[in-house]
Write a protein that holds these residues in place. Sequence first.
Motif, PDB file in Angstrom:
ATOM      1  N   PRO A  42       0.823  -1.210   0.000  1.00  0.00           N
ATOM      2  CA  PRO A  42       0.000   0.000   0.000  1.00  0.00           C
ATOM      3  C   PRO A  42       0.857   1.260   0.000  1.00  0.00           C
ATOM      4  N   THR A  43       0.319   2.331  -0.520  1.00  0.00           N
ATOM      5  CA  THR A  43       1.073   3.571  -0.677  1.00  0.00           C
ATOM      6  C   THR A  43       1.674   4.071   0.633  1.00  0.00           C
ATOM      7  N   THR A  44       0.875   4.129   1.692  1.00  0.00           N
ATOM      8  CA  THR A  44       1.373   4.655   2.962  1.00  0.00           C
ATOM      9  C   THR A  44       2.538   3.827   3.475  1.00  0.00           C
ATOM     10  N   LYS A  45       2.404   2.515   3.399  1.00  0.00           N
ATOM     11  CA  LYS A  45       3.470   1.628   3.857  1.00  0.00           C
ATOM     12  C   LYS A  45       4.702   1.755   2.974  1.00  0.00           C
ATOM     13  N   ARG A  46       4.484   1.824   1.659  1.00  0.00           N
ATOM     14  CA  ARG A  46       5.616   1.955   0.734  1.00  0.00           C
ATOM     15  C   ARG A  46       6.405   3.221   1.038  1.00  0.00           C
ATOM     16  N   ARG A  47       5.714   4.313   1.270  1.00  0.00           N
ATOM     17  CA  ARG A  47       6.407   5.565   1.552  1.00  0.00           C
ATOM     18  C   ARG A  47       7.158   5.508   2.880  1.00  0.00           C
ATOM     19  N   ARG A  48       6.615   4.789   3.824  1.00  0.00           N
ATOM     20  CA  ARG A  48       7.320   4.631   5.093  1.00  0.00           C
ATOM     21  C   ARG A  48       8.606   3.820   4.902  1.00  0.00           C
ATOM     22  N   LEU A  49       8.502   2.740   4.146  1.00  0.00           N
ATOM     23  CA  LEU A  49       9.676   1.921   3.841  1.00  0.00           C
ATOM     24  C   LEU A  49      10.713   2.738   3.061  1.00  0.00           C
ATOM     25  N   GLN A  50      10.198   3.527   2.135  1.00  0.00           N
ATOM     26  CA  GLN A  50      11.054   4.367   1.289  1.00  0.00           C
ATOM     27  C   GLN A  50      11.811   5.381   2.134  1.00  0.00           C
ATOM     28  N   LYS A  51      11.101   6.010   3.043  1.00  0.00           N
ATOM     29  CA  LYS A  51      11.714   7.027   3.903  1.00  0.00           C
ATOM     30  C   LYS A  51      12.836   6.424   4.736  1.00  0.00           C
ATOM     31  N   THR A  52      12.592   5.234   5.273  1.00  0.00           N
ATOM     32  CA  THR A  52      13.612   4.563   6.078  1.00  0.00           C
ATOM     33  C   THR A  52      14.815   4.180   5.222  1.00  0.00           C
ATOM     34  N   ALA A  53      14.528   3.647   4.025  1.00  0.00           N
ATOM     35  CA  ALA A  53      15.606   3.211   3.136  1.00  0.00           C
ATOM     36  C   ALA A  53      16.483   4.372   2.680  1.00  0.00           C
ATOM     37  N   LEU A  54      15.892   5.555   2.547  1.00  0.00           N
ATOM     38  CA  LEU A  54      16.625   6.710   2.024  1.00  0.00           C
ATOM     39  C   LEU A  54      17.149   7.640   3.117  1.00  0.00           C
ATOM     40  N   LYS A  55      16.918   7.257   4.368  1.00  0.00           N
ATOM     41  CA  LYS A  55      17.339   8.110   5.475  1.00  0.00           C
ATOM     42  C   LYS A  55      18.840   8.355   5.414  1.00  0.00           C
ATOM     43  N   GLY A  56      19.230   9.598   5.538  1.00  0.00           N
ATOM     44  CA  GLY A  56      20.639   9.960   5.512  1.00  0.00           C
ATOM     45  C   GLY A  56      21.237  10.086   4.126  1.00  0.00           C
ATOM     46  N   THR A  57      20.399   9.896   3.091  1.00  0.00           N
ATOM     47  CA  THR A  57      20.896  10.005   1.719  1.00  0.00           C
ATOM     48  C   THR A  57      21.193  11.462   1.383  1.00  0.00           C
ATOM     49  N   SER A  58      22.347  11.716   0.850  1.00  0.00           N
ATOM     50  CA  SER A  58      22.716  13.080   0.471  1.00  0.00           C
ATOM     51  C   SER A  58      22.123  13.423  -0.890  1.00  0.00           C
ATOM     52  N   PRO A  59      21.913  14.704  -1.174  1.00  0.00           N
ATOM     53  CA  PRO A  59      21.418  15.094  -2.504  1.00  0.00           C
ATOM     54  C   PRO A  59      22.360  14.582  -3.594  1.00  0.00           C
ATOM     55  N   PRO A  60      21.803  14.031  -4.665  1.00  0.00           N
ATOM     56  CA  PRO A  60      22.633  13.434  -5.713  1.00  0.00           C
ATOM     57  C   PRO A  60      23.070  14.438  -6.765  1.00  0.00           C
ATOM     58  N   GLU A  61      24.061  14.035  -7.524  1.00  0.00           N
ATOM     59  CA  GLU A  61      24.362  14.725  -8.760  1.00  0.00           C
ATOM     60  C   GLU A  61      23.255  14.390  -9.766  1.00  0.00           C
ATOM     61  N   PRO A  62      22.982  15.289 -10.714  1.00  0.00           N
ATOM     62  CA  PRO A  62      21.894  15.031 -11.667  1.00  0.00           C
ATOM     63  C   PRO A  62      22.005  13.681 -12.382  1.00  0.00           C
ATOM     64  N   ALA A  63      23.201  13.326 -12.825  1.00  0.00           N
ATOM     65  CA  ALA A  63      23.366  12.062 -13.552  1.00  0.00           C
ATOM     66  C   ALA A  63      23.032  10.872 -12.672  1.00  0.00           C
TER      67      ALA A  63
END
Length: 246
Positions: A42-63
């Motif tokens: 479900p969307t809400t759960k997916r976004r929660r998983l996504q947020k955890t997975a991406l925690k601490g991720t720095s802004p990327p270069e465009p490529a």
Amino acid sequence: MGAWAQGTVQGLVQAFEPERDSTRAVGMRKYMREQFPFLGIPTTKRRRLQKTALKGTSPPEPAELLNAARQLWDLDEREYQYAGTELLIRYERVLPANALPSIEKLITTKVWWDTVDGLASRVVGPMVQRYPELVSRMEAWAASENTWLARSAILHQLLQKERTDEERLFRYCLQRAGDREFFIRKAIGWALREYSKTAPEAVRGFVAEHEHELSPLSRREALLWLTGRPGSKRRTALEAAASGEA
């Protein structure tokens, strides 16, 4: 694939895969008219998983950002394209003008409203605001035989409010007014309705002037907020998706 893209994609896969729900996936696939396979998250759960997975991720270069999005598009299940869309929305400010062809490729690949509308209104729209030279691409999209590019041109100013180029919005709506495609007619109505919250009299006047050119669906959708019809303030799932609320 660079380190940022590789780490991001791997992190999302590792977060999503254990949460597969084959029963729910069947219903999600049916809702999307059997267009794509789903993990069943479900969307809400997916976004929660996504947020955890991406925690601490720095802004990327465009490529790296575009590379990660392409890799997510290559994966089978639709949740990965949703994650790719939201990744682009999250970091759209790093994208230069020459990233638009890559976004166009995503818009026209594994295509349906659930990714197109978010990319159009929340990635392409801000890019065109930052880089006025991209208006020429919007002109080309508005005239395109590809339904989804035309829809994207109509919707790219959806969230711009006072910054909307009214002349361009009305021109695109009129240019595609005779289109028989539901997704074009709906986009016209939706774009006009959203702009009616900012410029009600302008939208009312445009619809009245072009009553016989606009389809009944486009007219009805355009005037929902202005006529105060019951339910007119409720967003469809499609509209919520574009606003990042689904």
